[in-house]
Design an enzyme around this catalytic site. Structure first.
Site, PDB file in Angstrom:
ATOM      1  N   ASN A   9       0.955  -1.177  -0.117  1.00 51.00           N
ATOM      2  CA  ASN A   9      -0.064  -0.104  -0.031  1.00 51.00           C
ATOM      3  C   ASN A   9       0.794   1.225  -0.041  1.00 51.00           C
ATOM      4  O   ASN A   9       1.576   1.375   0.823  1.00 51.00           O
ATOM      5  CB  ASN A   9      -0.833  -0.061   1.340  1.00 51.00           C
ATOM      6  N   LYS A  11      -0.042   4.349  -0.120  1.00 52.87           N
ATOM      7  CA  LYS A  11      -0.620   5.439   0.450  1.00 52.87           C
ATOM      8  C   LYS A  11      -0.444   6.690  -0.371  1.00 52.87           C
ATOM      9  O   LYS A  11      -0.348   6.575  -1.830  1.00 52.87           O
ATOM     10  CB  LYS A  11      -0.115   5.550   1.858  1.00 52.87           C
ATOM     11  N   HIS A  96      -9.404   0.789   4.936  1.00 50.10           N
ATOM     12  CA  HIS A  96      -8.285   0.822   5.665  1.00 50.10           C
ATOM     13  C   HIS A  96      -8.526   1.792   6.986  1.00 50.10           C
ATOM     14  O   HIS A  96      -9.293   2.594   6.825  1.00 50.10           O
ATOM     15  CB  HIS A  96      -7.193   1.783   4.477  1.00 50.10           C
ATOM     16  N   GLU A  98      -6.789   4.187   8.131  1.00 54.80           N
ATOM     17  CA  GLU A  98      -6.703   5.556   7.841  1.00 54.80           C
ATOM     18  C   GLU A  98      -7.908   6.455   7.238  1.00 54.80           C
ATOM     19  O   GLU A  98      -8.068   7.228   7.615  1.00 54.80           O
ATOM     20  CB  GLU A  98      -5.529   5.915   6.991  1.00 54.80           C
ATOM     21  N   GLU A 168      -5.276  -5.511  10.565  1.00 50.92           N
ATOM     22  CA  GLU A 168      -4.182  -4.416  10.716  1.00 50.92           C
ATOM     23  C   GLU A 168      -4.476  -3.767  11.855  1.00 50.92           C
ATOM     24  O   GLU A 168      -5.449  -2.846  12.110  1.00 50.92           O
ATOM     25  CB  GLU A 168      -4.273  -3.414   9.700  1.00 50.92           C
ATOM     26  N   GLY A 174       2.324   1.864  10.802  1.00 50.14           N
ATOM     27  CA  GLY A 174       3.277   3.040  10.503  1.00 50.14           C
ATOM     28  C   GLY A 174       3.957   3.305  12.049  1.00 50.14           C
ATOM     29  O   GLY A 174       4.577   4.537  11.942  1.00 50.14           O
ATOM     30  N   SER A 214       3.522  -2.538  10.290  1.00 55.35           N
ATOM     31  CA  SER A 214       4.993  -2.722  10.453  1.00 55.35           C
ATOM     32  C   SER A 214       5.644  -3.588   9.995  1.00 55.35           C
ATOM     33  O   SER A 214       6.484  -4.281  10.548  1.00 55.35           O
ATOM     34  CB  SER A 214       5.350  -2.084  11.776  1.00 55.35           C
ATOM     35  N   GLY A 236       4.674   1.112   4.755  1.00 55.43           N
ATOM     36  CA  GLY A 236       6.158   1.707   4.746  1.00 55.43           C
ATOM     37  C   GLY A 236       7.166   1.014   4.008  1.00 55.43           C
ATOM     38  O   GLY A 236       7.900   1.523   3.034  1.00 55.43           O
TER      39      GLY A 236
END
Ligand code: PEP
Length: 253
Positions: A9, A11, A96, A98, A168, A174, A214, A236
């Site tokens: 992803n 982002k 997601h 976020e 998740e 993150g 992570s 990330g």
């Protein structure tokens, strides 16, 4: 035997040319990864260009989100699942954390997005996961089962083949703080049980459940060694071709 999925992803990172550069760098590094589905999710604006450049490779393309609306229309700022399909996506990520946290996405909206993605023939990666506060209060399982039931209602048995769940935990996204393989396994087994109760034991056995939070080259093998972990959704560490390729290659059982 469930075929693993390793999805990146990206982002809201990378211009079109940076996205192409990363995708092209990734291509040879994962060319022999026959053990899993390799998926990348660039920003909307880069999807078509990246699709053209990875054509013929084993990398599959995903949207990071789609509209709750199926039909085209006056929905400023939205992108329909059919439009993702049109530019070469085979997958879409929905729900997601976020989007749930910062854009007010509810389970009802997530469910509409799931149905929109399925109706367009996409594989839908639906994210679920509890916050740290919810885990500390001991309600992580209630939260996750509510998200699962809310997001996945109204599906037919044949739709279920195209559902992928990504667990998740919000506290691991993150943050550099990953769930231990045992913590993740415990929740994945729970998700499979909830899915079996809501659908069928057979569908639950086939369901691919990814872990996200992570994930890095040095922790993916431990996570993948767990019975109910069928892959990873990587944020990330997917932004760089070499670290994402290591995750793909270290996810081999
Ligand atoms: C994600 O964005 O889905 C994610 C898991 O991010 P990260 O790997 O950076 O924690």
């Amino acid at each position: 035997m469930r075929r693993p999925v390793i999805a990146g992803n990206w982002k809201m990172y990378k211009t079109v040319s940076e996205s192409v550069e990363t995708a092209l760098a990734l291509k040879p590094l994962v060319a022999n990864a026959n053990h899993c589905d390799v998926v990348i999710a660039p920003v909307f604006t880069a999807l078509k260009t990246v699709a053209d450049r990875i054509e013929g490779s084993n990398i599959r393309l995903s949207g990071q989100d789609c509209s709750t609306e199926v039909e085209e229309g006056a929905h400023t700022g939205e992108v329909a699942a059919s439009m993702l399909r049109d530019v070469g996506c085979s997958h879409v990520i929905v729900g997601h954390s976020e989007r749930r946290q910062f854009y007010g996405e509810t389970d009802t909206m997530v469910q509409k997005k799931v149905l929109a993605g399925i109706s367009m023939g996409l594989n839908v990666i639906m994210c679920v996961g509890e916050s740290l506060g919810q885990r500390d209060q001991g309600i992580a399982e209630n939260v996750v089962s509510g998200q699962l039931t809310g997001g996945l209602s109204g599906l037919t048995a044949s739709d279920l083949d195209r559902i992928i769940v990504a667990y998740e935990p919000v506290w691991a996204i993150g943050t550099g703080r990953t769930a231990t393989p045992e913590q993740a396994q415990e929740m994945h087994a729970f998700i499979r049980r909830v899915f079996a109760e809501g659908h069928s034991a057979e569908a639950a056995q086939k369901l691919r459940i990814l872990y996200g939070g992570s994930v890095k080259p040095d922790n993916v093998a431990g996570l993948m060694s767990q019975d109910d972990i069928d892959g990873a959704l990587v944020g990330g560490a997917s932004l760089k071709a070499d670290s994402f390729a290591q995750i793909v290659n270290y996810s081999r059982a």
